[in-house]
Design an enzyme around this catalytic site. Structure first.
Site, mmCIF file in Angstrom:
data_model
loop_
_atom_site.group_PDB
_atom_site.id
_atom_site.type_symbol
_atom_site.label_atom_id
_atom_site.label_comp_id
_atom_site.label_asym_id
_atom_site.label_seq_id
_atom_site.Cartn_x
_atom_site.Cartn_y
_atom_site.Cartn_z
ATOM 1 N N HIS A 1 0.883 25.095 9.720
ATOM 2 C CA HIS A 1 2.282 24.653 9.624
ATOM 3 C C HIS A 1 3.134 25.392 10.644
ATOM 4 C CE1 HIS A 1 0.394 23.698 5.768
ATOM 5 N NE2 HIS A 1 1.310 22.787 5.578
ATOM 6 N N GLU B 1 -0.619 14.509 5.262
ATOM 7 C CA GLU B 1 -1.669 15.545 5.177
ATOM 8 C C GLU B 1 -2.957 14.992 4.579
ATOM 9 O OE1 GLU B 1 1.029 19.626 4.741
ATOM 10 O OE2 GLU B 1 0.180 18.762 2.925
ATOM 11 N N HIS C 1 -2.218 22.211 -1.159
ATOM 12 C CA HIS C 1 -2.169 23.609 -0.675
ATOM 13 C C HIS C 1 -0.772 24.243 -0.794
ATOM 14 C CE1 HIS C 1 -1.246 21.772 3.544
ATOM 15 N NE2 HIS C 1 -0.132 21.985 2.880
ATOM 16 N N HIS D 1 4.329 13.939 -0.938
ATOM 17 C CA HIS D 1 5.489 14.826 -0.884
ATOM 18 C C HIS D 1 6.248 14.616 0.412
ATOM 19 C CE1 HIS D 1 2.436 17.387 1.096
ATOM 20 N NE2 HIS D 1 3.289 18.366 1.349
HETATM 21 C C1 DHB Z 1 5.430 22.315 0.157
HETATM 22 C C2 DHB Z 1 4.262 21.607 0.345
HETATM 23 C C3 DHB Z 1 3.520 21.736 1.507
HETATM 24 O O1 DHB Z 1 2.389 21.025 1.775
HETATM 25 C C4 DHB Z 1 3.933 22.627 2.472
HETATM 26 O O2 DHB Z 1 3.146 22.796 3.552
HETATM 27 C C5 DHB Z 1 5.115 23.355 2.311
HETATM 28 C C6 DHB Z 1 5.860 23.198 1.144
HETATM 29 C C7 DHB Z 1 6.240 22.178 -1.087
HETATM 30 O O3 DHB Z 1 5.914 21.339 -1.930
HETATM 31 O O4 DHB Z 1 7.202 22.923 -1.265
HETATM 32 FE FE FE Z 2 1.587 21.387 3.859
#
Ligand code: DHB
Ligand code: FE
Length: 285
Positions: free
Chosen positions: A59, A240, A12, A193
């Protein structure tokens, strides 16, 4: 009766929403990513459900550190795109399905899952970016959406095992709703991530691909993976991915039915700081 026809899984990343809104999808950086969702948009247009049950995480937009619901079901008639600091995304408002949402809340809470009922809430990129990826840029989203927010931002977070069991309870709830509705369940967020600290930028392709393999073929086994493995292997925001197990737990095979059909699978690095993963699984009732 209502039934779950398919599940959709997708990252997302907020920068994906910005790329769409700022008309940058054709740029060299973004083109391979959006190409991976072309079959998905076609599939979505051909298989538009009556309702999407969309599992995502907020978030710290609608909720803050003041109140942190582990599982929150959106029961409102509509949900506005949230202002995350740069103004709300220029996307349609989300129309809810209060009757089905209230029924699911009733059934799932009586099945011993403590949901927070939310009657007013804005929805951030966790929910709107998956809709954009699957539906493009319509004037209105193609069907009502029930937002289902999971806390994966502030510890303690729910285990994959509990998420998988919750998916099974959601399936039972949908199937006991006395209207012929086709419902899709989406699991969003991930893949590997990490946005913070010394390991910021972490990506783990092998782990992500194994996650996709197991999500398809061994979801019950995957559900046993402890949260610490997500954080260690997929980064602090890789957690997540437990949300995908809610959607997977709602599929027919988990309740003894036939295995789902893998309609589409896609994996791409990078999108912003994130490995992007995507699956479409169709139920064979
Ligand atoms: C990014 C990824 C995310 O899941 C998020 O909530 C905010 C930023 C990113 O990759 O920059
Ligand atoms: Fe996220």
């Amino acid at each position: 009766m209502a039934k779950i026809t398919a599940s959709v899984y997708t990252s997302h990343v907020p920068a994906i929403g910005a790329a769409i809104d700022l008309k940058k999808t054709g740029e060299a950086y973004w083109q391979p990513l959006f190409a991976g969702y072309e079959p998905s948009k076609k599939w979505m247009a051909e298989n538009t459900p009556d309702v999407i049950f969309l599992v995502y995480n907020d978030h710290a937009t609608a909720f803050s550190l003041d109140i942190i619901p582990t599982f929150a079901i959106g029961c409102a008639a509509e949900f506005a795109p949230a202002d995350e600091g740069w103004g709300p995304r220029p996307v349609p408002k989300v129309i809810g399905h209060p009757e089905l949402a209230a029924h699911i809340a009733q059934s799932v809470i009586q099945d011993d899952f403590d949901l927070t009922i939310v009657n007013r809430m804005d929805v951030d990129h966790g929910l709107t970016v998956p809709l954009s990826l699957m539906c493009g840029e319509p004037q209105a989203w193609p069907c009502p959406v029930i937002p289902f927010a999971v806390n994966v931002v502030q510890y303690p977070v729910p285990s994959g095992r509990r998420c998988f069991m919750l998916g099974q309870a959601i399936r039972k709830a949908v199937e006991s709703f006395d209207r012929d509705l086709e419902v899709q369940i989406w699991g969003t967020g991930g893949m590997s991530h990490q946005l913070q600290g010394p390991r910021a930028g972490l990506i783990n392709r092998e782990w992500d691909k194994a996650f996709l393999d197991r999500l398809i073929a061994d979801p019950a086994g995957l559900a046993q993976v402890p949260h610490i493995e997500y954080v260690r292997e997929a980064g602090s925001e890789g957690i997540e991915l437990v949300m995908w197990l809610i959607a997977r737990g709602a599929m027919s095979d988990v309740a003894g039915g036939p295995a789902p059909t893998v309609r589409h699978r896609f994996y791409h690095v990078p999108a912003s700081n994130t490995a992007v993963g995507h699956l479409i699984l169709e139920n064979n009732q």
